[in-house]
Motif scaffolding. Structure first.
Motif, PDB file in Angstrom:
ATOM      1  N   THR A 125       0.844  -1.189   0.000  1.00  0.00           N
ATOM      2  CA  THR A 125       0.000   0.000   0.000  1.00  0.00           C
ATOM      3  C   THR A 125       0.885   1.245   0.000  1.00  0.00           C
ATOM      4  O   THR A 125       2.034   1.208   0.437  1.00  0.00           O
ATOM      5  CB  THR A 125      -0.925   0.043   1.234  1.00  0.00           C
ATOM      6  OG1 THR A 125      -0.131  -0.038   2.411  1.00  0.00           O
ATOM      7  CG2 THR A 125      -1.922  -1.093   1.221  1.00  0.00           C
ATOM      8  N   CYS A 126       0.318   2.330  -0.500  1.00  0.00           N
ATOM      9  CA  CYS A 126       1.018   3.610  -0.538  1.00  0.00           C
ATOM     10  C   CYS A 126       1.289   4.074   0.893  1.00  0.00           C
ATOM     11  O   CYS A 126       0.387   4.071   1.736  1.00  0.00           O
ATOM     12  CB  CYS A 126       0.162   4.629  -1.283  1.00  0.00           C
ATOM     13  SG  CYS A 126       0.841   6.301  -1.241  1.00  0.00           S
ATOM     14  N   LEU A 135      -1.314  -0.693  -4.128  1.00  0.00           N
ATOM     15  CA  LEU A 135      -0.423  -0.434  -5.250  1.00  0.00           C
ATOM     16  C   LEU A 135      -0.268  -1.676  -6.110  1.00  0.00           C
ATOM     17  O   LEU A 135      -0.229  -2.788  -5.599  1.00  0.00           O
ATOM     18  CB  LEU A 135       0.957  -0.009  -4.744  1.00  0.00           C
ATOM     19  CG  LEU A 135       1.013   1.234  -3.857  1.00  0.00           C
ATOM     20  CD1 LEU A 135       2.400   1.365  -3.253  1.00  0.00           C
ATOM     21  CD2 LEU A 135       0.647   2.458  -4.667  1.00  0.00           C
ATOM     22  N   GLU A 136      -0.156  -1.478  -7.398  1.00  0.00           N
ATOM     23  CA  GLU A 136       0.168  -2.570  -8.310  1.00  0.00           C
ATOM     24  C   GLU A 136       1.683  -2.737  -8.311  1.00  0.00           C
ATOM     25  O   GLU A 136       2.424  -1.763  -8.135  1.00  0.00           O
ATOM     26  CB  GLU A 136      -0.335  -2.253  -9.724  1.00  0.00           C
ATOM     27  CG  GLU A 136      -1.844  -2.189  -9.832  1.00  0.00           C
ATOM     28  CD  GLU A 136      -2.505  -3.534  -9.557  1.00  0.00           C
ATOM     29  OE1 GLU A 136      -1.941  -4.573  -9.945  1.00  0.00           O
ATOM     30  OE2 GLU A 136      -3.584  -3.528  -8.942  1.00  0.00           O
ATOM     31  N   TRP A 185       3.821  -0.236 -10.503  1.00  0.00           N
ATOM     32  CA  TRP A 185       3.677   1.210 -10.345  1.00  0.00           C
ATOM     33  C   TRP A 185       4.915   1.849  -9.722  1.00  0.00           C
ATOM     34  O   TRP A 185       5.495   1.319  -8.774  1.00  0.00           O
ATOM     35  CB  TRP A 185       2.472   1.541  -9.486  1.00  0.00           C
ATOM     36  CG  TRP A 185       1.149   1.243 -10.116  1.00  0.00           C
ATOM     37  CD1 TRP A 185       0.923   0.744 -11.365  1.00  0.00           C
ATOM     38  CD2 TRP A 185      -0.129   1.409  -9.507  1.00  0.00           C
ATOM     39  NE1 TRP A 185      -0.420   0.593 -11.582  1.00  0.00           N
ATOM     40  CE2 TRP A 185      -1.098   0.997 -10.460  1.00  0.00           C
ATOM     41  CE3 TRP A 185      -0.552   1.854  -8.278  1.00  0.00           C
ATOM     42  CZ2 TRP A 185      -2.454   1.037 -10.197  1.00  0.00           C
ATOM     43  CZ3 TRP A 185      -1.914   1.884  -8.017  1.00  0.00           C
ATOM     44  CH2 TRP A 185      -2.842   1.502  -8.966  1.00  0.00           C
ATOM     45  N   CYS A 209       1.907   6.266  -6.824  1.00  0.00           N
ATOM     46  CA  CYS A 209       0.553   5.924  -6.397  1.00  0.00           C
ATOM     47  C   CYS A 209      -0.456   6.543  -7.361  1.00  0.00           C
ATOM     48  O   CYS A 209      -0.335   7.738  -7.707  1.00  0.00           O
ATOM     49  CB  CYS A 209       0.311   6.429  -4.983  1.00  0.00           C
ATOM     50  SG  CYS A 209      -1.400   6.168  -4.415  1.00  0.00           S
ATOM     51  N   VAL A 250       6.643   5.555  -5.124  1.00  0.00           N
ATOM     52  CA  VAL A 250       6.552   4.271  -4.429  1.00  0.00           C
ATOM     53  C   VAL A 250       7.945   3.837  -4.009  1.00  0.00           C
ATOM     54  O   VAL A 250       8.883   3.933  -4.712  1.00  0.00           O
ATOM     55  CB  VAL A 250       5.903   3.205  -5.327  1.00  0.00           C
ATOM     56  CG1 VAL A 250       5.917   1.855  -4.640  1.00  0.00           C
ATOM     57  CG2 VAL A 250       4.504   3.609  -5.684  1.00  0.00           C
TER      58      VAL A 250
END
Length: 97
Positions: free
Chosen positions: A75-76, A83-84, A87, A90, A97
């Motif tokens: 997660t951010c 988050l992918e 990425w 974000c 990231v």
């Protein structure tokens, strides 16, 4: 077979095969290790259908497993948006990231 081993043990103790060792007790990985495994699996497959820790079914938008609590996605740090793996920023707040 046991009778033969008993006789052999009396004649020549070295001729009796050693008892087979007990199988090792499986060690449960630490949650930190599992989180890294989850992230690696997510990067390979693009999505998960079950938790790699407890094997419960997961929905694609889950960030944590509701059964065991392991982190499924990163997660951010700024806004906590999922988050992918690919990425660099974000999608919600633009934080690096």
């Amino acid at each position: 077979c046991e009778e033969i081993n008993r006789v052999l043990a009396r004649i020549n103790p070295a001729a009796v095969p050693a008892a087979s060792p007990q199988p090792p007790v499986p060690v449960q990985p630490k949650k930190e290790d599992m989180s890294a495994r989850v992230q690696a699996a997510s990067e390979r497959t693009g999505s998960l259908s079950s938790c790699p820790s407890c094997f419960k079914m997961l929905k694609p938008d889950f960030v944590f497993c509701p059964a065991c609590g392991i982190a499924i996605k990163k997660t951010c740090a700024s806004c906590k948006h999922p988050l992918e793996p690919s990425w660099k920023h974000c999608a919600r707040c633009g934080a690096a990231v």
